[in-house]
Design a protein around this motif. Structure first.
Motif, PDB file in Angstrom:
ATOM      1  N   GLN A 183       2.059  -0.622   8.952  1.00 44.39           N
ATOM      2  CA  GLN A 183       1.587   0.662   8.440  1.00 44.39           C
ATOM      3  C   GLN A 183       2.558   1.293   7.446  1.00 44.39           C
ATOM      4  O   GLN A 183       2.153   1.786   6.388  1.00 44.39           O
ATOM      5  CB  GLN A 183       1.355   1.613   9.618  1.00 44.39           C
ATOM      6  CG  GLN A 183       0.890   3.019   9.225  1.00 44.39           C
ATOM      7  CD  GLN A 183       0.653   3.893  10.441  1.00 44.39           C
ATOM      8  OE1 GLN A 183       0.365   3.396  11.528  1.00 44.39           O
ATOM      9  NE2 GLN A 183       0.779   5.197  10.268  1.00 44.39           N
ATOM     10  N   PHE A 184       3.848   1.259   7.758  1.00 43.21           N
ATOM     11  CA  PHE A 184       4.829   1.971   6.931  1.00 43.21           C
ATOM     12  C   PHE A 184       5.534   1.089   5.897  1.00 43.21           C
ATOM     13  O   PHE A 184       6.009   1.583   4.885  1.00 43.21           O
ATOM     14  CB  PHE A 184       5.873   2.638   7.823  1.00 43.21           C
ATOM     15  CG  PHE A 184       5.315   3.713   8.710  1.00 43.21           C
ATOM     16  CD1 PHE A 184       4.891   4.918   8.167  1.00 43.21           C
ATOM     17  CD2 PHE A 184       5.193   3.523  10.079  1.00 43.21           C
ATOM     18  CE1 PHE A 184       4.366   5.915   8.976  1.00 43.21           C
ATOM     19  CE2 PHE A 184       4.679   4.511  10.893  1.00 43.21           C
ATOM     20  CZ  PHE A 184       4.252   5.710  10.345  1.00 43.21           C
ATOM     21  N   HIS A 185       5.608  -0.217   6.171  1.00 41.09           N
ATOM     22  CA  HIS A 185       6.349  -1.090   5.257  1.00 41.09           C
ATOM     23  C   HIS A 185       5.511  -2.247   4.724  1.00 41.09           C
ATOM     24  O   HIS A 185       6.013  -3.041   3.942  1.00 41.09           O
ATOM     25  CB  HIS A 185       7.593  -1.659   5.952  1.00 41.09           C
ATOM     26  CG  HIS A 185       8.576  -0.604   6.384  1.00 41.09           C
ATOM     27  ND1 HIS A 185       9.149   0.285   5.513  1.00 41.09           N
ATOM     28  CD2 HIS A 185       9.065  -0.298   7.618  1.00 41.09           C
ATOM     29  CE1 HIS A 185       9.977   1.091   6.175  1.00 41.09           C
ATOM     30  NE2 HIS A 185       9.919   0.761   7.461  1.00 41.09           N
ATOM     31  N   GLY A 186       4.267  -2.334   5.208  1.00 44.93           N
ATOM     32  CA  GLY A 186       3.438  -3.462   4.777  1.00 44.93           C
ATOM     33  C   GLY A 186       3.187  -3.476   3.284  1.00 44.93           C
ATOM     34  O   GLY A 186       3.136  -4.548   2.665  1.00 44.93           O
ATOM     35  N   ASN A 187       3.053  -2.295   2.668  1.00 41.07           N
ATOM     36  CA  ASN A 187       2.755  -2.243   1.230  1.00 41.07           C
ATOM     37  C   ASN A 187       3.963  -2.605   0.372  1.00 41.07           C
ATOM     38  O   ASN A 187       3.819  -3.197  -0.693  1.00 41.07           O
ATOM     39  CB  ASN A 187       2.250  -0.847   0.844  1.00 41.07           C
ATOM     40  CG  ASN A 187       0.912  -0.541   1.471  1.00 41.07           C
ATOM     41  OD1 ASN A 187       0.136  -1.458   1.747  1.00 41.07           O
ATOM     42  ND2 ASN A 187       0.645   0.735   1.742  1.00 41.07           N
TER      43      ASN A 187
END
Length: 531
Positions: free
Chosen positions: A381-385
């Motif tokens: 959620q926070f680092h996947g992008n």
């Protein structure tokens, strides 16, 4: 020759004879006869030995005879048995998957213990910290770690009874301690859930992760989604792979599979907390316990209990400790509990190096922003992008491998139970095709439950509360009943307190789980698994 009424070891008798000028020990109140034995039957696959006394004209044995008989002599009470390898039905023991091969060693024990003790449940540890905070989170994690390590020590010591019988199954030990009926009532459901239920959870997790991995690796998302298998079909892929691996005959034969499972678990647990820290904290990360907002006292209380449950459930595998120890060969020189405990210490040192950084590092990285599902969801959620697809795919890949391989260890007690039923009725070992059929049947049953009840992980706190005494309570009471320590002694008091606290914690967790289900509701999507 009269067979003595009590048991002892040759080394003790040798020491007594040395102290008494190498003469036979004769007591006015009790006579001790020493007799040699001859091995009349030896089965290498099960290490099952039947023995008879050797006729000897002399009433006494000299010191040289003792040295000659050191590796084989035993002293029994009314039965022809080898100490450390006694079974009510030796032939049946040699036919079942858990005790079929007793060629295990220290390394194999470590592989199995790591595979069963470290896994997906550890990724939820930072969620507990969002309720407990830094101080209480670390404190309770440390207490739970020491507590469950102590109960493992109890189980390893109880594996071999004074009469020589080896309790190679948790249910056997429970029945010996609490009685056949009460032991079954207390232990059968929790043990079978921890085996079969874990396999269902591994299928749901592994199959769903396969689907996510496919979408990550595919360059064109639209085409991938259009051509992708359904969630049920991914479950089918996973269970087919698991059944193929499950054709390995016994627990010893899956030792290398357990090694792969252990390595994959250590790798993805380490990767995920290191990458979460290295990528920095998201904006808005807080650690204050009030960051979750105002809640009622009852809600706060159940949240604390749920957090304690998450920590308790992160330590699994106690239902397999006796089974793993049962694969070790018998030895008069080195009892199996010594080898097993050495393996436990090495294993749980490695587990501690994974769990504590994961819990502390995960909470540091996300704080109260941590999703209820744990570290995997938080990272995506926070680092996947901003992270490369390859990094996320690597985590998913190792998680799938771990799920497939640890499935084998947890399924083995179920396979053993199935074959026990067949052996009890037919009075002969399973043929290869019957064994394969039973394992295919179990795979089909796990698949059906996963599809029919895909929300089973949501019920884990409730069912896990019922199974909690297997880890934290039953071993303590078993020690009191079987070892019979002096009343009010240190061991008696310690085990009574820990066992009672374990039962109390189990009851509180069940109440909290029911309360959460009532207040939050349950989305019972029967036969509709979600990706």
């Amino acid at each position: 020759m009269e067979i003595p009424k009590w048991h002892t070891t040759l080394e003790q008798l040798m020491q007594e004879e040395i102290e008494r000028d190498r003469q036979s020990v004769k007591s006015s109140s009790r006579s001790i006869d020493i007799f040699p034995i001859s091995i009349i039957n030896y089965e290498s696959s099960s290490r099952s030995i039947r023995i008879n006394p050797v006729e000897d004209d002399d009433d006494e044995l000299d010191f040289d005879d003792h040295n000659r008989l050191h590796d084989n002599i035993v002293f029994v009470s009314g039965r022809k048995e080898l100490v450390g390898e006694v079974s009510k039905n030796p032939e049946a023991e040699a036919w079942l998957p858990i005790t079929e091969s007793r060629n295990g060693n220290l390394c194999f024990c470590i592989f199995h213990l790591l595979s069963s003790g470290l896994g997906l449940q550890s990724l939820a540890l930072p969620v507990a910290f969002t309720t407990l905070g830094w101080a209480w989170g670390i404190t309770w994690l440390s207490i739970a770690f020491i507590w469950q390590l102590y109960t493992i020590w109890l189980l390893t010591q109880l594996h071999e009874s004074p009469s020589g019988f080896r309790y190679s199954r948790y249910l056997q030990l429970a029945m010996a301690a609490f009685g056949p009926k009460l032991g079954k009532l207390l232990a059968l459901l929790p043990v079978m859930y921890l085996s079969g239920g874990t396999c269902v959870t591994l299928l749901i997790t592994g199959g769903g992760t396969m689907q996510h991995l496919y979408h990550i690796l595919c360059e064109n998302d639209n085409i991938c989604h259009a051509k992708s298998l359904t969630t049920v079909e991914w479950y089918m892929v996973f269970i087919c792979l698991a059944i193929v691996i499950a054709q390995l005959p016994n627990l010893n034969s899956v030792a290398w599979v357990s090694l792969v499972s252990a390595i994959s678990a250590v790798v993805y647990c380490t990767i995920i907390w290191i990458m979460s820290i290295s990528n920095g904290r998201p904006s808005g990360t807080k650690y204050s316990l009030s960051a979750r907002g105002l809640e009622s006292e009852m809600k706060s209380f159940t949240n604390v209990l749920s957090a304690l449950g998450i920590i308790a459930f992160s330590f699994r595998g106690h239902n397999l400790v006796l089974e793993i120890q049962g694969t070790l060969p018998p030895s008069l020189k080195d009892p199996t509990h010594k080898i097993m405990w050495k393996g436990v210490k090495i294993t749980y040192a490695l587990i501690a190096l994974c769990l504590f950084p994961l819990a502390i590092g995960g909470y540091w990285a996300y704080g109260t922003l941590m999703p209820n599902t744990g570290m995997l969801k938080a990272f995506a959620q926070f680092h996947g992008n901003h992270s490369s697809r390859l990094k996320l795919a690597l985590i998913y890949f190792f998680l799938i491998i771990n799920s497939l391989c640890s499935f084998q260890v947890y399924a083995m007690p179920v396979f053993d139970n199935f074959e026990l039923r067949y052996v009890s009725i037919q009075k002969k070992p399973c043929t290869w095709w019957i064994r394969a059929g039973l394992r295919v049947f179990f795979g089909g049953l796990v698949f059906f439950i996963a599809v029919a009840v895909p929300f089973l992980p949501v019920l884990a706190p409730l069912i896990g509360g019922i199974a909690l005494p297997v880890t934290f309570a039953y071993p303590c009471f078993m020690w009191i009943i079987i070892k019979k320590p002096s009343k009010f002694s240190t061991m008696w008091f310690l085990n009574l307190v820990l066992g009672s606290l374990g039962i109390l914690l189990s009851v509180l967790l069940i109440v909290a789980a029911i309360y959460n289900l009532v207040t939050k509701g349950l989305s019972a999507n029967f036969f509709h698994p979600k990706p």
